[in-house]
Structure formats: C-alpha cells, structure tokens
Write an enzyme that holds these catalytic residues in place. Structure first.
Site, PDB file in Angstrom:
ATOM      1  N   ARG A  16       0.789  -1.070   0.101  1.00  0.00           N
ATOM      2  CA  ARG A  16       0.118  -0.238   0.127  1.00  0.00           C
ATOM      3  C   ARG A  16       0.971   1.331  -0.115  1.00  0.00           C
ATOM      4  O   ARG A  16       0.139   2.364  -0.270  1.00  0.00           O
ATOM      5  CB  ARG A  16      -0.857   0.063   1.274  1.00  0.00           C
ATOM      6  CG  ARG A  16      -1.927  -1.214   1.217  1.00  0.00           C
ATOM      7  CD  ARG A  16      -2.631  -1.163   2.395  1.00  0.00           C
ATOM      8  NE  ARG A  16      -3.588  -2.201   2.618  1.00  0.00           N
ATOM      9  CZ  ARG A  16      -4.662  -2.119   3.212  1.00  0.00           C
ATOM     10  NH1 ARG A  16      -5.045  -1.155   3.786  1.00  0.00           N
ATOM     11  NH2 ARG A  16      -5.505  -3.098   3.131  1.00  0.00           N
ATOM     12  N   GLU A  22     -11.215  -1.313  -5.402  1.00  0.00           N
ATOM     13  CA  GLU A  22     -11.513  -0.358  -4.518  1.00  0.00           C
ATOM     14  C   GLU A  22     -10.639   0.890  -4.566  1.00  0.00           C
ATOM     15  O   GLU A  22      -9.375   0.687  -4.736  1.00  0.00           O
ATOM     16  CB  GLU A  22     -11.544  -1.200  -3.110  1.00  0.00           C
ATOM     17  CG  GLU A  22     -12.722  -0.193  -2.043  1.00  0.00           C
ATOM     18  CD  GLU A  22     -12.250  -0.638  -0.640  1.00  0.00           C
ATOM     19  OE1 GLU A  22     -11.071  -1.011  -0.370  1.00  0.00           O
ATOM     20  OE2 GLU A  22     -13.155  -0.485   0.199  1.00  0.00           O
TER      21      GLU A  22
HETATM   22  C1  B12 Z   1     -10.782   1.702  12.799  1.00  0.00           C
HETATM   23  C2  B12 Z   1      -9.695   0.771  12.019  1.00  0.00           C
HETATM   24  C3  B12 Z   1      -9.209   1.160  10.755  1.00  0.00           C
HETATM   25  C4  B12 Z   1      -9.310   2.623  10.196  1.00  0.00           C
HETATM   26  C5  B12 Z   1      -8.055   3.170  10.926  1.00  0.00           C
HETATM   27  C6  B12 Z   1      -8.442   4.961  10.516  1.00  0.00           C
HETATM   28  C7  B12 Z   1      -7.427   5.453  11.124  1.00  0.00           C
HETATM   29  N1  B12 Z   1      -6.430   5.973  10.246  1.00  0.00           N
HETATM   30  O1  B12 Z   1      -6.995   5.624  12.377  1.00  0.00           O
HETATM   31  C8  B12 Z   1      -9.020   2.086   8.852  1.00  0.00           C
HETATM   32  C9  B12 Z   1     -10.360   1.567   8.100  1.00  0.00           C
HETATM   33  C10 B12 Z   1      -8.452   3.204   7.764  1.00  0.00           C
HETATM   34  C11 B12 Z   1      -8.155   0.610   8.934  1.00  0.00           C
HETATM   35  C12 B12 Z   1      -7.039   0.371   8.045  1.00  0.00           C
HETATM   36  C13 B12 Z   1      -6.143  -0.844   8.217  1.00  0.00           C
HETATM   37  N2  B12 Z   1      -6.662  -1.621   9.240  1.00  0.00           N
HETATM   38 CO1  B12 Z   1      -7.761  -1.292  10.760  1.00  0.00          CO
HETATM   39  N3  B12 Z   1      -8.653  -1.494  12.178  1.00  0.00           N
HETATM   40  C14 B12 Z   1      -9.448  -0.318  12.858  1.00  0.00           C
HETATM   41  C15 B12 Z   1     -10.304  -0.865  14.063  1.00  0.00           C
HETATM   42  C16 B12 Z   1     -11.595  -1.411  13.582  1.00  0.00           C
HETATM   43  C17 B12 Z   1     -10.321  -0.101  15.239  1.00  0.00           C
HETATM   44  C18 B12 Z   1      -8.980   0.560  15.444  1.00  0.00           C
HETATM   45  C19 B12 Z   1      -9.198   1.729  16.683  1.00  0.00           C
HETATM   46  O2  B12 Z   1      -9.437   2.722  16.208  1.00  0.00           O
HETATM   47  N4  B12 Z   1      -9.620   1.199  17.942  1.00  0.00           N
HETATM   48  C20 B12 Z   1      -9.893   2.186  18.661  1.00  0.00           C
HETATM   49  C21 B12 Z   1      -8.874   2.661  19.644  1.00  0.00           C
HETATM   50  C22 B12 Z   1      -9.356   3.551  20.876  1.00  0.00           C
HETATM   51  O3  B12 Z   1      -8.221   1.660  20.142  1.00  0.00           O
HETATM   52  P1  B12 Z   1      -6.696   1.058  19.847  1.00  0.00           P
HETATM   53  O4  B12 Z   1      -6.348   1.480  18.175  1.00  0.00           O
HETATM   54  O5  B12 Z   1      -6.727  -0.283  19.866  1.00  0.00           O
HETATM   55  O6  B12 Z   1      -5.887   1.616  20.672  1.00  0.00           O
HETATM   56  C23 B12 Z   1      -5.815   1.466  22.311  1.00  0.00           C
HETATM   57  C24 B12 Z   1      -5.142   0.290  22.629  1.00  0.00           C
HETATM   58  O7  B12 Z   1      -4.642  -0.565  21.424  1.00  0.00           O
HETATM   59  C25 B12 Z   1      -4.157   0.760  23.519  1.00  0.00           C
HETATM   60  N5  B12 Z   1      -2.785   0.817  23.157  1.00  0.00           N
HETATM   61  C26 B12 Z   1      -2.206   1.049  21.812  1.00  0.00           C
HETATM   62  N6  B12 Z   1      -0.919   1.321  21.684  1.00  0.00           N
HETATM   63  C27 B12 Z   1      -0.507   1.103  23.101  1.00  0.00           C
HETATM   64  C28 B12 Z   1       0.621   1.066  23.629  1.00  0.00           C
HETATM   65  C29 B12 Z   1       0.613   0.768  24.911  1.00  0.00           C
HETATM   66  C30 B12 Z   1       2.155   0.843  25.684  1.00  0.00           C
HETATM   67  C31 B12 Z   1      -0.530   0.599  25.612  1.00  0.00           C
HETATM   68  C32 B12 Z   1      -0.217   0.534  27.272  1.00  0.00           C
HETATM   69  C33 B12 Z   1      -1.583   0.675  25.175  1.00  0.00           C
HETATM   70  C34 B12 Z   1      -1.456   0.791  23.794  1.00  0.00           C
HETATM   71  O8  B12 Z   1      -4.666   2.009  24.095  1.00  0.00           O
HETATM   72  C35 B12 Z   1      -5.194   2.516  22.865  1.00  0.00           C
HETATM   73  C36 B12 Z   1      -6.116   3.593  23.278  1.00  0.00           C
HETATM   74  O9  B12 Z   1      -7.109   3.009  24.036  1.00  0.00           O
HETATM   75  C37 B12 Z   1      -9.236  -2.146  14.603  1.00  0.00           C
HETATM   76  C38 B12 Z   1      -9.963  -3.316  15.154  1.00  0.00           C
HETATM   77  C39 B12 Z   1     -10.360  -3.057  16.380  1.00  0.00           C
HETATM   78  N7  B12 Z   1      -9.533  -2.705  17.368  1.00  0.00           N
HETATM   79  O10 B12 Z   1     -11.627  -3.388  16.567  1.00  0.00           O
HETATM   80  C40 B12 Z   1      -8.849  -2.467  13.055  1.00  0.00           C
HETATM   81  C41 B12 Z   1      -7.215  -3.391  12.797  1.00  0.00           C
HETATM   82  C42 B12 Z   1      -6.253  -2.564  13.793  1.00  0.00           C
HETATM   83  N8  B12 Z   1      -6.886  -3.016  11.429  1.00  0.00           N
HETATM   84  C43 B12 Z   1      -6.297  -4.090  10.945  1.00  0.00           C
HETATM   85  C44 B12 Z   1      -5.773  -3.713   9.375  1.00  0.00           C
HETATM   86  C45 B12 Z   1      -5.379  -5.350   9.149  1.00  0.00           C
HETATM   87  C46 B12 Z   1      -5.990  -2.816   8.782  1.00  0.00           C
HETATM   88  C47 B12 Z   1      -5.548  -2.889   7.141  1.00  0.00           C
HETATM   89  C48 B12 Z   1      -3.949  -3.197   7.206  1.00  0.00           C
HETATM   90  C49 B12 Z   1      -6.301  -3.575   6.491  1.00  0.00           C
HETATM   91  C50 B12 Z   1      -7.756  -3.226   6.379  1.00  0.00           C
HETATM   92  N9  B12 Z   1      -8.502  -4.119   7.127  1.00  0.00           N
HETATM   93  O11 B12 Z   1      -8.156  -2.378   5.861  1.00  0.00           O
HETATM   94  C51 B12 Z   1      -5.396  -1.123   7.071  1.00  0.00           C
HETATM   95  C52 B12 Z   1      -4.104  -0.688   7.656  1.00  0.00           C
HETATM   96  C53 B12 Z   1      -3.830   0.587   6.957  1.00  0.00           C
HETATM   97  C54 B12 Z   1      -2.338   0.836   7.817  1.00  0.00           C
HETATM   98  N10 B12 Z   1      -1.327   1.186   6.773  1.00  0.00           N
HETATM   99  O12 B12 Z   1      -2.212   0.859   8.778  1.00  0.00           O
HETATM  100  C55 B12 Z   1      -6.159  -5.257  11.920  1.00  0.00           C
HETATM  101  C56 B12 Z   1      -4.839  -5.426  12.412  1.00  0.00           C
HETATM  102  C57 B12 Z   1      -4.525  -6.943  12.057  1.00  0.00           C
HETATM  103  C58 B12 Z   1      -3.417  -7.521  12.942  1.00  0.00           C
HETATM  104  N11 B12 Z   1      -2.766  -6.820  13.901  1.00  0.00           N
HETATM  105  O13 B12 Z   1      -3.229  -8.812  13.076  1.00  0.00           O
HETATM  106  C59 B12 Z   1      -7.320  -4.947  13.082  1.00  0.00           C
HETATM  107  C60 B12 Z   1      -6.987  -5.431  14.139  1.00  0.00           C
HETATM  108  C61 B12 Z   1      -8.592  -5.316  12.268  1.00  0.00           C
HETATM  109  C62 B12 Z   1      -8.486  -6.917  11.963  1.00  0.00           C
HETATM  110  N12 B12 Z   1      -8.898  -7.706  12.982  1.00  0.00           N
HETATM  111  O14 B12 Z   1      -8.303  -7.328  10.894  1.00  0.00           O
HETATM  112  N13 B12 Z   1      -8.361   0.314   9.956  1.00  0.00           N
END
Ligand code: B12
Ligand code: B12
Lengths: 137, 481, 481, 137
Positions: free
Chosen positions: B98, B169
């Site tokens: 990408r 897409e």
């Molecule tokens: C929204 C989302 C997107 C959006 C992102 C928009 C944006 N630019 O922010 C879009 C649609 C663009 C997207 C794209 C992609 N995504 Co996405 N996405 C998500 C989703 C649904 C939610 C993420 C989110 O915002 N969560 C809400 C926030 C608040 O939570 P968080 O991100 O987890 O962060 C919290 C914790 O993790 C923690 N945390 C994070 N870091 C740290 C560090 C420490 C030290 C601590 C203590 C805590 C901590 O604290 C944070 C705040 O509460 C997740 C799945 C999920 N979690 O449900 C997948 C996910 C992360 N995505 C994934 C993937 C694969 C992609 C894509 C590669 C492909 C795709 N499916 O389209 C692309 C990647 C693009 C890229 N180059 O990065 C995968 C990752 C897979 C994996 N790790 O095995 C997930 C898990 C979905 C899945 N099951 O496939 N995505």
C-alpha cells in the site's frame, strides 16, 4: 515540579490514528509532557525525538500487524544511541489472534520493558509507567 | 491535475513510467490483458453480479481477506467461498504494498516462506505479478475485487486488472485521508485519475470494471454527510475518466434510522450529481460496511455487532455488505473466523431479504438532514473549484469544507469533531469550517444538548472519547459511568 | 372448575393432599416459607427487577438452564450470571418432573451421580426439595424463576416458592396444549388455579411472586392472535386468584414489523382485558422469546438468529428477552454456549436501548389486525363461557375457537394451519373454526395469494413444511427450491 | 402391491410433535402405510403396535434429551415379542451437543439398526429404509 517527557507514536507504515490520539489525551491528563510523533513513525524518528526531548519513555503503538517486522532492532537502536529510556509497546502487535505470552516474550527479547495485549487500557500503561519510573529513580 | 478525461495518447505514455516501478510491471501487456478479461464469464464479473443483485433486491456478502503467499491465499479464498458462502471475494493487499514499499513486501514474503506463517497483513499483489493473480482468479467461482488503502495504486491497478480482477476499491481522497500522513492530495487525486482512466480504457474496449470509492474513511464516528461528499466527488472523478460501474459506500454508525437514511441518500445523491454533470449511464450500487470502529473482544459480542450490521444492511437495501469477523478486535482473522462472520451475515441477509424498511417520518427527517448537509458541502466545494472535481476536492479539504474526523492525513483540517446524540446517531460537536447554515448547526447543537441533559454533563470531548470506546464495551452511546 | 378466587380454607385443605405427592412436600411450611421469602432483598426479587426495567426502559436478558445435580446447577447459574451477565436467572425443570414422574427423575439423578454427567434435561426440583432450592437462591445475586412445562405443577410450585424462587412460569393452557398429549384441559386449568392461588396467598401476606404464562406455545409458526388469546386468558385466571405481577409472552416470528406489533398489542390488550374485569392493580410486563422453532446447526448462523431476536426484542420494547444458545439445534447447551447466547443478546439489548421503533402505518396496520383477531377470539370464547375464564377456555378449545398449530394435545382442535406471507409474517392458511369475520379471512387469503403468485405455486401444505424448515436452512420464508 | 407398514412415534415423556408430523407426511408420500403413535409413546406401545399391524419397521424419535434412558431395553423387548422389524432411531438423542459416533455406538448396542444425528433429513432415513428392506427380502 517538571513534567516527565514521553515520546509516543505509531510505528512503521501503520496509520491507525485513533488510539494514538487517545493516548496523547490520557497521558496529558495524567501530567506527562507528551511528544506525539503521530502515525507512520520510523525507528529513527523515535530515537531522535527521545534524545532531543530528553524523554524518559518511548511508548510505541502498532496496530496493523507488522509490529514484529517494524519493531525489530528498536531496542538496540536505543542502546546504541545511549538512551536510557523505558520502552513500552502495545496494540495489535502481530498478524492474527494469537497466544499473547509468546508475543510478549518475543518483544521482550527485542528490548521492550513492557508489552501489552490488544485492547489494553492505556490507564494501566500509565500506572505501570509511573511505578517503573519511581523504581528507576 | 487533470480536469477532463486524460487523452488516450497521454495516458499510454504515462503507463510506461508506471510499469517501470517494479519488475512485475513488465508482465502487463494491455491488449492481451483485455483479451484475458474478455474471457472471464459473466458469473465471475463484479459488474454482472451487482447488476443481478440490484434486480433481485439481494444484499450480497463480501469479506476482507489476504495473506502473503499465493497458495495459502487461494486456500483462504476457497474456504470463504465454499464454507463462508461469500457472494463476492476480495484480495486485501498488505500495508507495505500500500505504501509502494515493494522491497519490504519482498522481505515479508521471504520471511513468510521461511517461517511458514503469513507475516504480512495482506496479499502483496505487485510483487507476485500478473500470472499469479490470474491463477487466483481462475481458482475461484465468484467475482474478485482488489481491496487495499493505497494512495498511489497505479501499478497495483495495472497488475491486478491484467490479472483478471473485475473490481478495484479506492480513490484519490478515500485512500489518502484515512490511509496516510504526508501524501499530497493533489498527487493522490492525480494518481487515481490514472487508475480511473485505466478502468475507462478497459470500458472503451468493452470490459466493465467495477470501481468502489472507500466509504467508511477512518471508520470512527464519521457522519454520513462527510463520507457521502467524498464518495460523490470520487464518483464524479471516476465517471469523468470513463468508469461506468460505481459502488458507493458507507460505514455503519449503529443507529438504524441514520444508517438506512444514509444508504438511501447516498444512492440518491450520487445518481443526482452524476446526472447533473452528464454521467447518466453510470450504474450506481451501494455497499454497507459493518461497524468499522473498535470491536468488542468477546466473540459472542462481536457476533452481535456483525449480525446487527448485516440486518441493517439488508433493511437499508444496500447492494452488498462488507463483513467483519469475530476476531476483529484481535487481528487478521483465521479462515474459519472469517467464514463465521460471513455465515452470520448471510443468514440475515437471506432471512430478512423479504422485509423492507418503510419510509417513516423519522427516516424522512434523517434523509432530509443528510441531504441538506451533503449538498451544503458539495455546493461549497464545487463552487470553490469551479466544478473542476479534483480542484474542488483539493480546495475543499484545504479550506476545511470537508473534514474527516480522526484522520491521520496532514492535508485534512482535523477540526470537525463528531459525537453521538441521545439515540446514537452521529452528530457534530464541533463544526470546524464545515459550510453549514445556522439551521443545520442549531439542529446538531440541540441533538447533543438533549444527550447532555439526559447524562447530566456538558457537551465535551469526554463524550467523544466515551463514544469511541462504546461499541467495544457493549454500548452505542458512551454514557458516563 | 372454580370461577372466582378459591376460598382460603378450601385452599389450605387442598394443600395437604398436594404436599403428600412426594416426600419432599413435608418440608413446606407455609408461614415459615413466607418469612423466608420476606428475607430476600429487593435486588433478588423478580417483581422489583421487572418494575425497575419498565421504568428505565431496559430489556433484560434471561437464559434457560438446568442440570440434574445441585452443585453443578449452581455452578452453571453462576457462570450465566457472572460470565453471561444474565439479568434474570432460570431453573429449567427436567421432563420427568414435568410429568410428575418423580421415580424416573430419581433414577435420572442417581444415574447422573453415577456417571458424573447430567442425564436429565433439567433440574428435578421436587426431588431435591426446599432446602436445596434455597441453597441455589442464596448462591446467586439475581432473581430466579422456575421454568418448566408441567401440566400439574402444584407440588413444584409449593416446593420452589418455599425454596425462595420469586417467579413461576406456566399456566393451565400454555403448559397443557404444547406439553402434553392426554391431559384434560379442565384438570390442568384447575391445577393451575391452585398455583395461582398459592401465589395469591403469598401476595396477601405481602410477598409478590411474578407469574408468567408461557407465550410461545409450540414455538412453531404460532400467529400472534393465538398466543395473545392464551396469554390473556391465563392472565385473567391468574389475576382472579390474586396474582398482581404478570409477564405475558410471545415467541418471535421473524418478521420485525409483526414481532413489534405483537409485543405492543400483547401489552395493550392484556391490560385492557384485565381492566375490563376489574384487575386494574396488576403490573403487566412482557417477555419476547427469541426464535422458538428449529435452529440452524451452524453456530455462526445460530448467532445470527440469536442476535436478530435480541435486536427485535429491544426495539419492540419488551421487558425481557429469553435467550437461545448457539447449541440450540443440537441439545441442551454447555454453560459456555449458554453464556455466549446471553452475551450476544446483551450486547444488542444495551447497544440498541436508546433506539425506539416508531409507529409507522405498516406497524399500525399490523397492530390493528392482531387486535381484531385477538378480540374476535376472546369475545367468542368469553361469550361461550359466560365470562367464566376457565370455562371459556375449555369450551373455546373444544369448539376450536382457539387452536394452537402443531400442538400434541388431543384437546386442541389442530385444524388451523399457519404459513408465512411474502414478507415473512405468519398468516393463516386454514382457519379451522377460528371465529374470524370475512374481512379478516380475506386479508389472510390475500396475503398468502401474494406469496403464491411470487413463488408461482398454489397455496398448499408444502408451503407450511417449507416454512417449518426455513430458518434452520437460512431463510425466513420457505421458498420453493 | 401392498404397502409396507411402519410404526412411528416419539418415545418417553417427549412431546416434540412437529418432526413427527413431518415424518408421517413424508413417509406417506413415499408410499408407506404409516401407523403414527404420536408423542409420549412407551416402549410397550411401540411393540404392541408393531405386532398388531405387522409392521416391518419401527421409527423412533427422541428429541428432548432423555433418549438414552427411554430407549434402553426396546431392542430386547422387540426380540422377546418375536418381532422381526428394522429398528431406527433419530432426533436429539442425548442431552447436549456431543460426539455422534459415541452416541451411535451406544444405540446400536441397544439393538437399533440405524441411528441418526440431530437434524437428519427424513428423506435419508426413507432411502436407507427402502434399501434395508430390499436387502432383507
Ligand atoms: C478503525 C480501524 C481502521 C481504520 C483506521 C483509521 C485511522 N487512520 O485511524 C482504517 C479503516 C483506515 C483501517 C485500516 C487498516 N486496518 Co484497521 N482497524 C481499525 C479497527 C476497527 C479499530 C481501531 C481503533 O481505532 N480502535 C479504537 C482505539 C481507541 O483503540 P486501539 O487502536 O486499539 O488503541 C488503544 C489500545 O490498543 C491501547 N494501546 C495502543 N498502543 C498502546 C501502547 C501501550 C504501551 C499501551 C499500554 C496501550 C496501547 O490504547 C489505545 C487507546 O485506548 C481495528 C480493530 C479493532 N480494534 O476493533 C482494525 C485493525 C487494527 N486494522 C487492521 C488492519 C489489518 C488494517 C489494514 C491493514 C487493512 C484493512 N483491514 O483495511 C489497514 C491498515 C492501514 C495501515 N497502513 O495502517 C487489523 C490489524 C490486524 C492485526 N494486527 O493482525 C485490525 C486489528 C482489524 C482486523 N482484525 O483485521 N483500520
Ligand atoms: C420447537 C421446540 C420445542 C417446542 C415443542 C412443541 C411441540 N410440542 O412440538 C416446546 C417449546 C414445547 C419445547 C419443549 C421442550 N424442549 Co424443545 N425444542 C424445540 C426446537 C426449537 C425445535 C424442534 C422442532 O420442532 N424442529 C423442527 C422439526 C421439523 O425437526 P426435528 O424435531 O428435529 O425432527 C426432524 C429430525 O430430527 C428428523 N428425525 C426425527 N426423528 C427421526 C428418526 C429417524 C429415524 C430419522 C431418519 C430422522 C428423524 O426428522 C424430523 C423431521 O425433519 C428444538 C431445537 C431445534 N431443533 O432447533 C428444541 C429441543 C429439541 N428441545 C429441547 C428441550 C430440552 C425441551 C424441553 C425439555 C425444555 C425446554 N427447553 O423447554 C421441553 C421438553 C418438553 C417435553 N417433555 O418433551 C432440547 C433437547 C435437548 C437435548 N436433546 O439435549 C432442544 C434440542 C433444544 C435445546 N438445544 O435445548 N421444545
């Protein structure tokens, strides 16, 4: 009292921005001086920023699954740069749902002090950091 | 930036440079590619399957899926087709590809071979090249689409379309704003005009390729008018380059009334704007994305979110629904988890096929507000760009007239802030520079005040944070604890 | 059969005989039981929890669950409470106990002890007795209900109410027609008057016990007017014996409009008829049963059906929803599967809490037809029985004025036949002797003809068979293949 | 040609009537002479009906989970009565989702010729029965 500086960011080609915003907000609220590098941050940027700002910790996020490929070497890079920082990592570190203990071990070997499973509460990270910083002092 | 269809000669000249970006570009021979596409039977063509779904009022189910190595990728897609009963199949591209980081993608491939485990989060189609893509297409019985998030997808499009994919897409806005940090919007729009022109070229030769702007953007509390505006601008850009089969998309917000209103207005407005600029022969379909924000970790709860998404999709009348898996909160799903998400969805798309969501006053009111907002944005933007679609988008983002919440891109204003109202519909808490009149603004303020009153707290950023976590914690509206 | 509240003296006399039916009857001492009930705090009382849910517009989730041995049963319920986040808990009784076959139940207990595996399909509360029941109640933090299917539940009621349960499911009609073959309706109604009188007795002493007629009946394509008629007759019978807290139920049909209309009319009509006969102080709540017919075997598909049921329940405004598990098609669920069904349901009941289903013309039309049909049945039946509720029911069934599809009971006419219309709503294909006027009949015929036209086949029994299988095969309307 | 008689019913205290109706309908359609004992049928009723009607097969259904307790002894009862019938059983034979092979073995030991897992298509049962009857003849 001076605020402790921490560097935060999302490593590699990862663009997941939402968690990063929340971490910034939460750490600010908790009284840290937060240097947020945003998304798509390289290892070098993390190290340089930590040096420049005299940070006490680097908080790495990796959500998109390439965490293992992206983080390899960061611990060593910190050492080589003579940095004495706490190195934390969290997010969805590897591709797929997997046994967290294996993941944790792998990242600890790479030099991370603490490793967090998917969906970890950042508040927990802040509590751990506060304790670790106290222990170090 | 171009305004108007890129002339054939100029386009063919540009192609040379593009095909040189990585060695597999050499495999693409346009005439041969068109002949190959012509050999693909109708059942395996996206455009034909979508057209059939529209006639038969079906809502098709489609997963996301992609792994590093071809044999495993085929195995995965076969499972989703046979066990998951997917109507349409994807090939999700890895994040290195990408970002055009083909060397790193190669490392990922090599390591995946070495460890026997996919270390990439998708299928690196450029590195694998044309014939491997054809292999994939030939191994399956349903239409295949490339799904990615690539700001500069020119080479990827060349290779995958020559490889027999019948749908692509993305778009210059929707694959920039949520998917990058420093990408110039001018460049991504120009690069996507190339992709659209390529699709237009196939179309001229009688090969219909489906194009799908990426609807959900950041997937995080995006109000319908924002994603609608982007979808319509990208549809105009695509139509201008000769695309005739466009699927516009929307990511579920969770309030059923708003979601149904969103799909209905998306279809209506897209057709209207295409018509206004003379693109009356474009076939428009819609795609509903199941909840794109943070998912619950518990699989039983994830199934609930998945099912609710499928139900809303079919009741809204969307042409297809993109499906999540019960592993969503953890990582890229296993083939089994992915198939399970499909089966949950399919049970409902078929079970509820014969029920229609009727037009209630509440639905009409929501449609009205979405239409008003979207028109406000589009009119302001098109005016600023003198009806030059690319320029309009560019200036619109610069001026913050379109503003995508939580976007990583620096070319996005990042001033507008969304929050849920008391019924869970997404409203604006901060309008940034969105070009809304006082009526619209008053409506949003009133809606959020209603919630604030119920929750006995002020309208504030804390609401936004609570809303971001809400679904993953079993709620829709992030109520105070 | 009694018409009117059983006099206290007569009732106390009857009790002696009942308590002699099995040795554990000796453990029941009414005054002591009332004192024990009085010691149970409000949070653990059904009536209080339901009242709170009504005020806060919640839809509570409740599973079915029961195993042979007390320790395992407690473990199971704790899991459903803690992991499944159940708002209300059941104790489902085994089939031997339901048929008063206490000797066979004892064999089941003994064999379960011997093999270390529950060989009974529920908890044999009579054999275990009062103190074991109290043990269960005391081990948990949420209200507990007895759920069964027992035609003669007098002893079961005595033991479980003395045992601290605060709600008791069933009724003289609803636990006869779907649950037996040769039971005299006169006898079961009389026996349930005893149960209601017992509850009325507790009520007189200040102890409120919730009573719940069994709504779904055979769970198989039961049109709302049939189950409504039974629910209302049983509510009248219960109110007459002094019950003041009644939950009327309905089993999901799958067409959302009909389901929502059903819950709304059920509440409305129950209150109306209770009021008409002077029972204005009865607190009425509603229970929505997730799909009660044959389930899909595949667990991902089962989750879809479960989620859709929970969503419809909360949108309909039901006070509680009875939850199925992903194991439904196979057998009594494990604790884990049961908790998963709860979690899927809870995610949606909470997520959708703030959305309301608005009154559309379509909804109002469906409510109208259900009301008309139900009134037709009840008026005819009450006339035949001179407003003596028991007699009315008896004569009504005899004359086929109420007729439950697919019932095993010989006292049921079994002439009426249901089938789905083109939108999946359940209509009548054969009216049997149902007392409908020509307007109503014409409506049903027209609705089924619409479907027949679409399917290009005649309205026939084959449709019924196709409909019976439909949900388990991923559809709602059983279309021809 | 005379129709083959089969006895069908739901054993024990089981009242699940829907499948039983469908089995009656399907076997009638398939040309059998169906003696349907309905629900809540005892072992004795099955045996007596089979003797009385000279049935060639007994099709037992058990849905509610007590199948094991209810069916035990039915095979012997048939033998003792001198019946030469095919004995089939299907439905949800045991409590809970379980390994079907174990269940099948258990019921075969009880004397059943064929044992069917939950949700089996009755058409399959009819095909098997037709074949088994032919083989016996
Ligand atoms: C929204 C989302 C997107 C959006 C992102 C928009 C944006 N630019 O922010 C879009 C649609 C663009 C997207 C794209 C992609 N995504 Co996405 N996405 C998500 C989703 C649904 C939610 C993420 C989110 O915002 N969560 C809400 C926030 C608040 O939570 P968080 O991100 O987890 O962060 C919290 C914790 O993790 C923690 N945390 C994070 N870091 C740290 C560090 C420490 C030290 C601590 C203590 C805590 C901590 O604290 C944070 C705040 O509460 C997740 C799945 C999920 N979690 O449900 C997948 C996910 C992360 N995505 C994934 C993937 C694969 C992609 C894509 C590669 C492909 C795709 N499916 O389209 C692309 C990647 C693009 C890229 N180059 O990065 C995968 C990752 C897979 C994996 N790790 O095995 C997930 C898990 C979905 C899945 N099951 O496939 N995505
Ligand atoms: C509807 C239903 C009811 C209705 C029944 C109404 C009535 N009188 O008919 C009501 C609500 C009253 C009911 C009550 C109970 N039920 Co119930 N019920 C069901 C349900 C949902 C559907 C059954 C059905 O009608 N299916 C449609 C018909 C067409 O399919 P079928 O019955 O499976 O029959 C077909 C096949 O099995 C096959 N077949 C059957 N026999 C044979 C024999 C041969 C030789 C062959 C080849 C094929 C064959 O062909 C049939 C026709 O296609 C099932 C679960 C499910 N399957 O989804 C539970 C289920 C059967 N019930 C169950 C239980 C436990 C009960 C209760 C004890 C408790 C309760 N939950 O309330 C009571 C028992 C009462 C009693 N004494 O029998 C359990 C059985 C558990 C187990 N075996 O471990 C089930 C599996 C639900 C569950 N997972 O807990 N039930």
């Amino acid at each position: 009292m001076e605020k402790t500086t921490v560097v935060i960011g999302v490593i590699g080609a990862d663009v997941h921005a939402v968690g990063n915003r929340i971490i910034e907000y939460a750490m600010n609220q908790a009284g840290f001086n937060v240097v947020n590098l945003g998304v798509m941050v390289s290892q070098k940027e993390f190290v340089d920023a930590a040096i420049e700002t005299n940070a006490k910790a680097i908080i790495v996020s990796s959500l998109y699954g390439h965490g293992e490929l992206d983080c390899r070497g960061l611990g060593d890079a910190c050492k080589e740069a003579g940095l004495d920082v706490l190195l934390y990592v969290g997010g969805n570190l590897v591709v797929g749902k997997s046994d967290f203990e294996v993941v944790e071990e792998k990242f600890k070997k790479m030099g991370f002090d603490r490793v967090y499973p998917p969906g970890s509460d950042i508040e927990q990270g802040i509590r751990d950091l506060t304790a670790d910083l106290k222990n170090k002092a | 930036m171009n305004n108007g269809k890129i002339p054939t000669r100029a386009f063919l000249e540009m192609r040379k440079e593009v095909l040189n970006q990585w060695i597999t570009g050499k495999e693409v021979v346009l005439d041969e590619a068109i002949a190959y596409q012509a050999s693909i039977q109708a059942e395996k063509r996206f455009s034909a399957r979508l057209a059939k779904a529209i006639v038969e009022k079906e809502t098709l189910v489609q997963p996301r899926a992609g792994v590093a190595l071809p044999a495993e990728h085929i195995k995965l897609l076969k499972h989703l087709q046979d066990e998951g009963t997917a109507d349409l199949l994807p090939t999700t591209i890895d994040s290195y590809t990408r970002h055009n980081r083909y060397h790193e993608a190669q490392t990922g491939i090599d390591e995946s071979v070495r460890t026997g485990k996919s270390l990439l989060n998708g299928f690196p189609a450029v590195n694998h090249g044309v014939s491997v893509c054809r292999n994939i297409v030939e191994s399956l019985n349903v239409p295949l689409q490339v799904r990615h998030g690539t700001p500069d997808a020119r080479l990827l499009a060349e290779i995958t379309l020559a490889g027999g994919f019948t749908s692509f897409e993305g778009g210059g806005i929707s694959y920039n704003i949520p998917y990058g940090k420093n990408n110039s919007l001018e460049k991504t729009i120009t690069d996507w005009q190339y992709v659209d022109r390529l699709v237009g070229y196939y179309e001229e030769k009688g090969i219909r390729i489906n194009r799908e702007p990426f609807g959900p953007l950041t997937g995080t509390l995006v109000p319908p008018c924002i994603s609608h505006s982007v979808a319509i601008l990208e549809s105009l850009l695509a139509a201008q380059q000769g695309c005739k089969c466009i699927t516009v998309g929307y990511g579920q917000c969770g309030n059923q009334n708003q979601d149904i209103a969103a799909i209905r207005t998306l279809e209506k407005l897209t057709k209207e704007y295409l018509g206004r600029f003379g693109y009356r022969d474009v076939v428009v379909s819609t795609v509903f994305h199941q909840w794109m924000g943070g998912f619950p970790q518990d699989e039983a709860k994830a199934y609930a979110v998945i099912g609710w998404g499928a139900a809303t999709a079919v009741l809204s009348g969307a042409t297809k629904v993109i499906v999540k898996s019960p592993h969503e909160a953890f990582g890229v799903p296993t083939a089994e988890a992915n198939a399970n998400g499909l089966k949950t969805s399919k049970q409902l798309t078929v079970m509820l096929k014969d029920q229609i969501a009727v037009e209630t006053p509440l639905l009409v009111a929501e449609m009205d507000i979405i239409e008003k907002e979207t028109r406000s944005i589009l009119e302001a933007v098109l005016k600023l760009g003198n009806n030059d679609f690319g320029l309009s988008a560019l200036r619109g983002f610069e001026a913050g007239l379109i503003d995508v919440p939580f976007a990583p891109a620096q070319c996005n204003a990042n001033k507008a802030l969304p929050a849920r109202d008391n019924n869970g519909a997404i409203r604006f808490l901060d309008f940034g520079n969105l070009p809304f009149d006082e009526d619209i603004k008053a409506f949003h303020r009133q809606k959020l005040q209603e919630r604030a009153d119920v929750e006995r707290r002020d309208v504030s950023f804390q609401m936004v944070i609570d809303d971001i976590y809400a679904v993953s914690k079993g709620r829709l509206v992030g109520r105070p604890r």
